[in-house]
Enzyme design. Sequence first.
Site: not given
Ligand code: GRF
Length: 205
Positions: A72, A99-100, A112-114, A146, A148, A150
């Site tokens: 990894r 995971i980075l 990151n978007t979650h 970071d 961890g 999320d």
């Molecule tokens: C998003 O909801 C993201 O938060 C999650 O996977 C989805 C990715 O959607 N980890 P897309 O590939 O941007 O359409």
Amino acid sequence: MSIPPTPQSRARLVVLVSGGGTNLQALIDAEDFADIDIVAVGADRYGIDGLRRAEAEAIPIFVVPVEDFSSRADWDSALALAIAEHEPDLVVSAGFMKILGDHVLDQFSVINTHPALLPRFPGAHAVADALVAGVAETGCTVHFVDEGVDTGPVIEQRSVLVEAGDDVESLHERIKVVERELLVQVVRQLCRSGWSIEGREVVFS
Ligand code: GRF
């Protein structure tokens, strides 16, 4: 950590994807609005719509699959090198399902978007976990990454109500509508004003 972009210049973004890339598309569509240039799109796998979206816009792509490396750490190091070639001001993990590690995180500012209201429901099954928990509302979070899962400092969040009869797909689709808008707003604000991280608080300059 603080990275104010040079005034009058557009911030250089590398976006990392693993799937459909609708968040990437929202950023592509908002390049002028957000004062950004997406200088490359990286992925951990081939054949995904996220890469096709980049190619359709003639954005350079790179693919670094984990399976190509014996550890990894080696993968993370190769990913860091691939990102570095594009000299980004900011790296956006937008549906990137890996995971980075330290090589990437020590060298770049990564957000990151979650699809949940962190710290609730971290991990890869956030929408399903919210449904199982029976919460009345969930949402999405954009946060700095970071070491961890999320766990990094939260930048912004938006709520989404759970509706009667929701399944993972219907709820995730409604979250993603809000998530794309939030991601664009956050990237715009970060890149226009710069930021600093004080403890766990993200402060716009
Ligand atoms: C998003 O909801 C993201 O938060 C999650 O996977 C989805 C990715 O959607 N980890 P897309 O590939 O941007 O359409």
